[in-house]
Design a protein around this motif. Structure first.
Motif, mmCIF file in Angstrom:
data_model
loop_
_atom_site.group_PDB
_atom_site.id
_atom_site.type_symbol
_atom_site.label_atom_id
_atom_site.label_comp_id
_atom_site.label_asym_id
_atom_site.label_seq_id
_atom_site.Cartn_x
_atom_site.Cartn_y
_atom_site.Cartn_z
ATOM 1 N N UNK A 545 0.847 -1.188 0.000
ATOM 2 C CA UNK A 545 0.000 0.000 0.000
ATOM 3 C C UNK A 545 0.887 1.243 0.000
ATOM 4 N N UNK A 546 1.885 1.195 0.835
ATOM 5 C CA UNK A 546 2.800 2.341 0.910
ATOM 6 C C UNK A 546 3.410 2.604 -0.468
ATOM 7 N N UNK A 547 3.845 1.525 -1.131
ATOM 8 C CA UNK A 547 4.480 1.690 -2.442
ATOM 9 C C UNK A 547 3.483 2.218 -3.480
ATOM 10 N N UNK A 548 2.204 1.897 -3.289
ATOM 11 C CA UNK A 548 1.203 2.297 -4.285
ATOM 12 C C UNK A 548 0.730 3.732 -4.077
ATOM 13 N N UNK A 549 0.964 4.265 -2.882
ATOM 14 C CA UNK A 549 0.491 5.622 -2.601
ATOM 15 C C UNK A 549 1.618 6.618 -2.880
ATOM 16 N N UNK A 550 1.370 7.477 -3.866
ATOM 17 C CA UNK A 550 2.359 8.514 -4.136
ATOM 18 C C UNK A 550 1.920 9.728 -3.331
ATOM 19 N N UNK A 551 2.750 10.179 -2.413
ATOM 20 C CA UNK A 551 2.364 11.321 -1.584
ATOM 21 C C UNK A 551 1.517 10.877 -0.411
ATOM 22 N N UNK A 552 0.354 11.530 -0.270
ATOM 23 C CA UNK A 552 -0.436 11.188 0.906
ATOM 24 C C UNK A 552 -1.595 10.268 0.532
ATOM 25 N N UNK A 553 -2.033 9.541 1.548
ATOM 26 C CA UNK A 553 -3.125 8.600 1.295
ATOM 27 C C UNK A 553 -3.545 7.928 2.582
ATOM 28 N N UNK A 554 -4.412 6.970 2.444
ATOM 29 C CA UNK A 554 -4.933 6.297 3.634
ATOM 30 C C UNK A 554 -4.822 4.789 3.476
ATOM 31 N N UNK A 555 -4.447 4.158 4.571
ATOM 32 C CA UNK A 555 -4.464 2.696 4.635
ATOM 33 C C UNK A 555 -5.511 2.336 5.675
ATOM 34 N N UNK A 556 -6.487 1.546 5.284
ATOM 35 C CA UNK A 556 -7.561 1.200 6.220
ATOM 36 C C UNK A 556 -7.532 -0.297 6.497
ATOM 37 N N UNK A 557 -7.569 -0.624 7.768
ATOM 38 C CA UNK A 557 -7.617 -2.033 8.154
ATOM 39 C C UNK A 557 -8.918 -2.247 8.920
ATOM 40 N N UNK A 558 -9.679 -3.238 8.512
ATOM 41 C CA UNK A 558 -10.955 -3.497 9.176
ATOM 42 C C UNK A 558 -11.094 -4.982 9.461
ATOM 43 N N UNK A 559 -11.893 -5.292 10.455
ATOM 44 C CA UNK A 559 -12.230 -6.701 10.698
ATOM 45 C C UNK A 559 -13.748 -6.820 10.755
ATOM 46 N N UNK A 560 -14.233 -8.007 10.488
ATOM 47 C CA UNK A 560 -15.682 -8.233 10.568
ATOM 48 C C UNK A 560 -15.958 -9.721 10.614
ATOM 49 N N UNK A 561 -17.092 -10.046 11.233
ATOM 50 C CA UNK A 561 -17.573 -11.434 11.153
ATOM 51 C C UNK A 561 -18.392 -11.552 9.875
ATOM 52 N N UNK A 562 -18.247 -12.648 9.198
ATOM 53 C CA UNK A 562 -19.036 -12.777 7.961
ATOM 54 C C UNK A 562 -19.389 -14.241 7.714
ATOM 55 N N UNK A 563 -20.624 -14.385 7.273
ATOM 56 C CA UNK A 563 -21.075 -15.743 6.971
ATOM 57 C C UNK A 563 -21.026 -15.886 5.457
ATOM 58 N N UNK A 564 -20.254 -16.802 4.958
ATOM 59 C CA UNK A 564 -20.132 -16.949 3.498
ATOM 60 C C UNK A 564 -20.978 -18.134 3.041
ATOM 61 N N UNK A 565 -21.852 -17.879 2.050
ATOM 62 C CA UNK A 565 -22.658 -18.994 1.537
ATOM 63 C C UNK A 565 -22.185 -19.365 0.139
ATOM 64 N N UNK A 566 -22.984 -20.211 -0.492
ATOM 65 C CA UNK A 566 -22.585 -20.753 -1.796
ATOM 66 C C UNK A 566 -22.323 -19.683 -2.837
#
Ligand code: ADP
Ligand code: MG
Length: 791
Positions: A545-566
């Motif tokens: 992400x750092x390499x992809x951001x030229x100048x300023x930017x945001x890196x967002x990290x999130x977590x979540x519970x998720x039920x995956x179906x077919x």
């Protein structure tokens, strides 16, 4: 001799004539005058007309004055003298005759048929012919007309198979026409129908019906029509259709009942066959899974839609028939179909024998707003009114299309997985051998550096070698990670805690120009993973992400519970639906094009300049995720940033307290004897050297067999077995098992540069087993040996 131009009955001067002297003769004269028959009196001797009456003058169109004293021949009342000759000769011969037909002429030359009665008479010695003439040409014409009509009627009855019948009121006999006889299969010569005989011909079940019918006819009510069955003499049953009614005279008196009868057996049979066929086809249509329909091109409405349309599109057949046809297709499909029809219908009208436009795929809107894809097979027919109708069958192929797409996607996925697998094998293999060599390099450097008398300049060189060696070991570790062959120690982890613990490090990695947003979800499920692997994932993704951001930017990290179906099958082949913990890492960087996206997980794929990227970052992440039975998904567009989603399966087992294994304790004082078994001589030498430096007594063997025979002949006690796991001949595990049976106190430590999965399947890695991952330092060796001795 009467030559009187006034004729024998002089109506004006009746009293002067002796013949008319009596009143009787006056009466006769009157009768003569007003007689409706034409009467002429001719003198036989000279053939001259003596007198004619009124009717004669009208009939022959000749005045009395013009007639008297002339002969009929002279007046050209006879067509020829021969015919007149025959007439006279006949009269001479028999004296009189009655009602003979003669063709004679009027004065105008028009011929007509006359019924003639004539007689020879003698009056006062003179002979006269008295003849009456009845113009019967009208009657003749009527007769001929009736005859012709009758034959026409009978002929048309024969052709139309329509018979007629009649019965006088109160009479027993019934009159049948020829065709009626034919219909009933009876012979007119032998069968004379009466009411009773006729009723007997009707099959018993239909007799009551017929009686009612006849009664209605007789009463002058309208009996309508009747269908009844009769049996012919040959035993065949025919179905007849009849109509009838009462004929009344002018005074309203009933004369007779009459009617017609027609054999409709064939029509009935055809109707029944048509009905059966229609109900058969209806049954097929109504029960077909496909939708069968008929479209009237002129009204642009469906004339028929089978019930299965409700299942396909949610609309009832009635609803579809009430809608204009446009509503049955999406605008794009409608346009395509209209183009097709514009080409095809004129061709069809020009030559209706050409087949329908075979099969096409269309999209159809459903009542709930969704779209179904159907395959339509059509055929055009010309309706009875001469209009083009389209008969079609629509088959739901949404599922088939989806399955095809799914198959194509899975096959691409499989190919990708196979490619990754083979690259992984290659990387894993290289890394393993490389690891052995690194063990030797790093071990020896360590030993060399430990020599107190090492030259300072040499020490610098050795340290450089050590640094390079460690970097190489790190690279090797990444490769093993990609090949899913890292030796790992999974534990039950709360991902929120694991990420939180690493955020400080991440901030340092990404620098100050990039804002890091950390959004942990509440009540996150647990996962089972080696926590160091989470660090690896986060570090690799953050650096990218750092390499992809030229100048300023945001890196967002999130977590979540998720039920995956077919529906999430696309996440990978062998996808297992269930509960997952989602870890998303997104950035506002440059994003990627599709071509790059295709390759990002391949080891050594990099778009970065030489020295900047190794192309192992995402390969490592991929390997780790797979090793933990998870899935990784990426979403990116050039200029729009990138989002990685990682799904790790939710941990659902019991949680054991984490054992504090790695706590180092001071080395035990009393030196122990260690038997080192290793097929790679350099590693063997390295291990024994390290052991000796650590104060152990080391014995060495290059194979399991060597080790067994060595121990058999060794006089003293061996405390620890340090063995490689994978060796030709016998593996380390088997060797340990053998030795333990004779030496139950022997402690076993396994070392390997091999991979976690193989070791697991060998039963080497697991609780209570002492394992040393190659390459190792002497500290690591010492620690694992001490742990082993403490057991
Ligand atoms: P490296 O970073 O050494 O190039 P990686 O495997 O980590 O190797 O990444 C492979 C390639 O994927 C990168 O070279 C880059 O082109 C692309 N890539 C990875 N992550 C991102 C990202 N967050 N944004 C844009 N491109 C990325
Ligand atoms: Mg990288």
């Amino acid at each position: 001799m009467y030559s009187d131009k006034d004729g024998i009955f002089d109506h004006q001067n009746a009293n002067d004539n002796p013949v008319r002297s009596s009143s009787a003769s006056a009466m006769y004269a009157k009768a003569f005058a007003i007689n409706p028959a034409a009467i002429g009196i001719v003198c036989l001797d000279n053939g001259l007309i003596v007198d004619v009456n009124e009717t004669w003058q009208e009939t022959f169109q000749c005045s009395r004055a013009g007639a008297i004293g002339r002969s009929a021949l002279e007046l050209q009342l006879w067509p020829s003298s021969e015919i007149r000759g025959q007439y006279l000769e006949e009269l001479h011969r028999i004296g009189s005759f009655r009602n003979r037909e003669y063709t004679v002429l009027r004065k105008s030359g028009e011929s007509f048929t006359a019924l003639c009665s004539a007689e020879l008479m003698e009056l006062q010695g003179e002979k006269f012919i008295v003849s009456t003439w009845l113009d019967i040409s009208d009657r003749k014409r009527t007769e001929e007309y009736l005859k012709r009509n009758e034959s026409l009627l009978s002929e048309s009855q024969r052709i139309g198979h329509i018979g007629s019948w009649s019965r006088e009121i109160g009479a027993k006999d019934i009159q049948w026409s020829d065709e009626t006889y034919r219909i009933y299969g009876q012979d007119p010569a032998t069968f004379h129908p009466t009411l009773a005989l006729f009723v007997a011909l009707i099959v018993p079940e239909d007799r009551a019906l017929m009686k009612d019918f006849i009664r209605a006819c007789e009463k002058g009510e309208n009996p309508g029509e009747i269908e009844f069955r009769i049996m012919r003499p040959d035993g065949t049953v025919r179905i007849l259709y009849g109509r009838g009614g009462l004929e009344v005279a002018c005074d309203g008196k009933p004369l007779r009942i009459l009617g017609m009868v027609q054999d409709i057996s064939e029509r009935k049979q055809a109707e029944r066959a048509a009905r059966e066929s229609e109900s058969r086809y209806r049954l097929i249509a109504e029960n077909a899974a496909d939708v069968i329909w008929v479209l009237d091109l002129e009204t642009q409405r469906f004339k028929y839609v089978s019930p299965s349309v409700a299942k396909l599109r949610g609309y009832s057949p009635e609803e579809v028939m009430a809608q204009p046809v446009d509503m049955a297709l999406t605008p794009e499909s409608l346009k395509r179909v209209q183009e097709l029809l514009a080409l095809w219908i004129p061709q069809f009208i020009a030559d209706p024998s050409i087949p329908g436009f075979a099969t096409t795929e269309v999209d159809q809107p459903c009542k709930d707003g969704s779209i179904v894809c159907t395959e339509v097979t059509t055929n055009a027919v010309m309706s009875e009114r001469g209009q083009v109708e389209i008969i079609g069958v629509s088959r739901d192929i949404t599922e088939r299309k989806r399955a095809n797409e799914e198959r194509a996607r899975l096959s691409a996925q499989l190919q990708q997985a196979q490619k990754m697998e083979s690259v992984g094998r290659l990387a894993g293999g290289v890394a393993h051998d490389f690891n052995n060599m690194l063990s030797v390099i790093l071990g020896n450097v360590e030993i060399a550096l430990a020599q107190t008398n090492t030259e300072p300049s040499l020490s610098i060189c050795l340290e450089e070698i050590q640094k390079a060696g460690r970097r190489s070991a790190n690279l090797t570790r990444q490769l093993l990670a990609f090949a899913r062959k890292q030796a790992i120690t999974p534990s039950i982890v709360d991902l929120n805690e694991a990420v939180s613990g690493f955020t400080k490090m991440l901030r340092r990695l990404i620098g100050e120009n990039i804002v890091m947003e950390w959004k942990p979800s509440q009540d996150l499920w647990l996962v089972e993973i080696d926590p160091s692997q989470i660090d690896q994932i986060l570090a690799n993704l953050a650096v990218n992400a750092r390499d992809a951001i030229a100048g300023i930017g945001t890196l967002t990290i999130e977590t979540a519970n998720i039920e995956l179906d077919d529906k999430h099958q696309a996440l990978g082949s062998g996808f297992v639906p269930g509960d997952y913990v989602q870890l998303s890492i997104s950035d506002t960087g440059s994003g990627m094009d599709n071509e790059t996206l295709k390759h990002i997980f391949e080891p050594f794929f990099t778009t970065k300049e030489i020295g900047k990227g190794t192309g192992l970052g995402l390969a490592t992440v991929y390997g780790i995720v797979k090793q933990n039975n998870g899935y990784i998904d990426v979403c990116s567009q050039p200029g729009n940033g990138t989002q990685f989603e990682i799904y790790l399966p939710r941990f659902v087992g019991m949680i054991h307290p984490v054992s504090e294994e790695n706590i180092l304790e001071p080395p035990l004082d009393n030196p122990a004897k260690v038997l080192v078994v290793e097929d790679e001589p350099t590693v063997l030498t390295l291990a024994t050297t390290m052991l000796e430096k650590l104060g152990y007594t080391a014995l060495s063997a290059t194979s399991a067999q060597d080790a067994i025979s060595l121990l058999a002949h060794y006089p003293g006690n061996i405390d620890i077995l340090l063995t490689d796991v994978i060796m030709p001949g016998m593996n380390g595990r088997e060797l340990a098992r053998r030795l333990l049976s004779d030496h139950p106190n022997l402690k076993c430590v396994f070392m390997s540069g091999w991979t976690a999965d193989i070791l697991e399947s060998e039963g080497v890695i697991g609780p209570g087993i002492h394992f040393l991952q190659k390459p190792f330092t002497s500290d690591q060796l010492s620690s694992v040996l001490q742990n082993a001795r403490r057991d």
